[in-house]
Write a protein that holds these residues in place. Structure first.
Motif, short mmCIF file in Angstrom:
data_model
loop_
_atom_site.label_atom_id
_atom_site.label_comp_id
_atom_site.label_asym_id
_atom_site.label_seq_id
_atom_site.Cartn_x
_atom_site.Cartn_y
_atom_site.Cartn_z
N ARG A 31 0.82 -1.22 0.00
CA ARG A 31 0.00 0.00 0.00
C ARG A 31 0.85 1.26 0.00
N LEU A 32 1.93 1.26 0.79
CA LEU A 32 2.78 2.45 0.84
C LEU A 32 3.54 2.67 -0.47
N ILE A 33 4.08 1.59 -1.03
CA ILE A 33 4.79 1.73 -2.30
C ILE A 33 3.80 2.17 -3.38
N GLY A 34 2.59 1.64 -3.35
CA GLY A 34 1.56 2.07 -4.30
C GLY A 34 1.22 3.55 -4.12
N TYR A 35 1.12 3.97 -2.88
CA TYR A 35 0.85 5.39 -2.58
C TYR A 35 1.95 6.28 -3.16
N PHE A 36 3.20 5.92 -2.89
CA PHE A 36 4.32 6.70 -3.41
C PHE A 36 4.35 6.67 -4.94
N SER A 37 4.09 5.52 -5.53
CA SER A 37 4.12 5.39 -6.99
C SER A 37 3.07 6.26 -7.65
#
Length: 194
Positions: A31-37
């Motif tokens: 979820r965090l990597i998706g948010y940053f992406s």
């Protein structure tokens, strides 16, 4: 490791428990990597910021104040701060592709008009109450989904929608008012009931 309780997570954070930090790292990574992406459009930078987020988490873990808010809200608040920092750093540089190409006179005129509109919008936004500024910034500058915005603001989805509608209406009213018609003070602000 099974899903820990909120109090176990808080205790683990305060003690910088490696198992707890590892569990948080792997559980929230997608979820965090998706948010940053989504916000930065760079998968490599997204992974770097995910690692940096957990460095910040380790630094701040002993001072984490438990307000009963889910830990993911704190993680996404840290993520939002990292995205803002990244945008600020990126805003201080001029890409070589822009500096290398000459600009036509029509392009300069259009750019100036856009800059004037942007300045008026920025000025109007700075006069808004903080809650309105935050919801508009998260939704439209940082491109957060409504669910992410609600999570970061600590509001329900419906309260976030209502807050966004009120903020847009207030901003629209400020932008439609001609500069000569601006009242000496804005109408009294009543905080949202959420």
């Amino acid at each position: 490791m099974h899903s820990p309780t909120h109090s176990t997570i808080v205790t683990g954070l305060h003690q910088r428990d490696p198992q707890m930090i590892g569990w948080l790292y792997t559980t929230y990574a997608p979820r965090l990597i998706g948010y940053f992406s989504r916000r930065l459009r760079d998968p490599d930078l997204a992974r770097d910021l995910h690692h940096e987020l957990f460095l910040r988490l380790l630094e701040r873990a002993p001072t984490f104040a438990d307000r009963g808010v889910p830990i993911e809200a704190w993680l996404f608040r840290l993520a939002h701060d990292l995205v803002v920092d990244t945008h600020r750093r990126a805003g201080r540089t001029v890409p070589l592709t822009e500096a290398a190409h000459p600009v036509a006179d029509d392009d300069v005129t259009i750019t100036c008009l856009h800059a004037a509109d942007h300045a008026a919008l920025h000025q109007a936004i700075t006069t808004l109450p903080l809650t309105y500024r935050r919801v508009l910034t998260l939704r439209f500058r940082d491109n957060c989904s409504l669910a992410d915005t609600a999570l970061q603001l600590g509001l329900s989805l419906s309260a976030t929608k209502a807050l966004q509608r009120r903020a847009i209406a207030r901003l629209r009213a400020l932008l439609v008012t001609a500069p000569d018609d601006v009242p000496p003070s804005l109408p009294p602000y009543s905080p949202p009931m959420a």
